[in-house]
Write an enzyme that holds these catalytic residues in place. Structure first.
Site, mmCIF file in Angstrom:
data_model
loop_
_atom_site.group_PDB
_atom_site.id
_atom_site.type_symbol
_atom_site.label_atom_id
_atom_site.label_comp_id
_atom_site.label_asym_id
_atom_site.label_seq_id
_atom_site.Cartn_x
_atom_site.Cartn_y
_atom_site.Cartn_z
ATOM 1 N N ARG A 133 -17.722 4.882 0.124
ATOM 2 C CA ARG A 133 -16.430 4.255 -0.162
ATOM 3 C C ARG A 133 -15.420 4.541 0.949
ATOM 4 O O ARG A 133 -14.574 3.710 1.248
ATOM 5 C CB ARG A 133 -15.911 4.670 -1.534
ATOM 6 N N ASN A 178 -13.042 4.270 -10.098
ATOM 7 C CA ASN A 178 -11.578 4.425 -10.093
ATOM 8 C C ASN A 178 -10.971 3.526 -11.170
ATOM 9 O O ASN A 178 -10.117 3.944 -11.950
ATOM 10 C CB ASN A 178 -10.956 4.006 -8.759
ATOM 11 N N GLU A 182 -14.978 14.212 -0.963
ATOM 12 C CA GLU A 182 -14.189 14.534 -2.150
ATOM 13 C C GLU A 182 -14.700 15.807 -2.825
ATOM 14 O O GLU A 182 -15.841 16.234 -2.619
ATOM 15 C CB GLU A 182 -14.242 13.358 -3.130
ATOM 16 N N HIS A 233 -9.681 6.054 0.577
ATOM 17 C CA HIS A 233 -10.537 4.880 0.428
ATOM 18 C C HIS A 233 -9.953 3.892 -0.580
ATOM 19 O O HIS A 233 -9.123 4.250 -1.415
ATOM 20 C CB HIS A 233 -11.941 5.301 -0.016
#
Length: 188
Positions: free
Chosen positions: A58, A15, A83, A9
């Site tokens: 995302r 991030n 994830e 993504h």
């Protein structure tokens, strides 16, 4: 033969600030949306049959941006492409998590072996469901690294936001062709 493009993504604010996202559903930021559009350049030279993603927003938004540029709609969601769950450390920076749990064993952390197992299971399911197809699967850096490492038998490098890694499944099993758009043989 199944051709699979695993795409990470685009960037999120977590991030950007170095926070552990894991299974927290954090949306793309404007940079992440731009990165998703840039990933199209690496994918557009091939005719893709299908587009799938992780259920986290995302990844699904990245997939939808890619699909709108390639003219294909996302057809399925694979929960096993989500994830790794970082438990109580989600939302922490690496430094903050280390200060609380210097051993790296965060309460509620998904074991690495379980991550690898479900990642490999997801790509096998895609190959079985869509044999002889070209599939784009949008997921997350940790799960993609786990899959590539399991297939190659060596640790995989960090997966970049909107990085494209390609694999082929034939009668001999999986072969990793590229990691972040670079031939896999260049990573040892």
């Amino acid at each position: 033969m199944t051709l699979l493009a695993l795409v990470r993504h685009g960037e999120t604010d977590w991030n950007l600030h170095g926070r552990l996202q894991g299974s927290s559903d954090i949306p793309l930021n404007s940079t992440g949306r731009a990165q998703a559009r840039e990933a199209v350049y690496e994918l557009e030279g091939h005719a893709w049959d299908l587009l799938v993603s992780s259920p986290l927003s995302r990844a699904s938004e990245t997939a939808d941006i890619i699909g709108s540029h390639l003219g294909i709609e996302r057809s399925d969601v694979y929960p096993d492409l989500a994830e790794r769950h970082f438990g109580e450390a989600e939302g922490f920076t690496d430094y903050d998590a280390y200060s609380h749990w210097p051993d790296g064993l965060y309460p509620g952390l998904e074991p690495r072996g379980a991550l690898i197992e479900r990642g490999v299971q997801a790509v096998e399911m895609i190959a079985q469901t869509y044999p002889d197809s070209s599939v784009i699967a949008v997921a997350h850096g940790g799960i993609i690294r786990a899959i590539l490492g399991a297939i190659r038998g060596i640790p995989s490098p960090r997966i970049l936001n909107a990085g494209v890694s390609t694999l082929v499944r034939d009668e001999n099993g999986w072969t990793v062709r590229t990691i972040n758009g670079i031939p896999a043989r260049r990573y040892h």
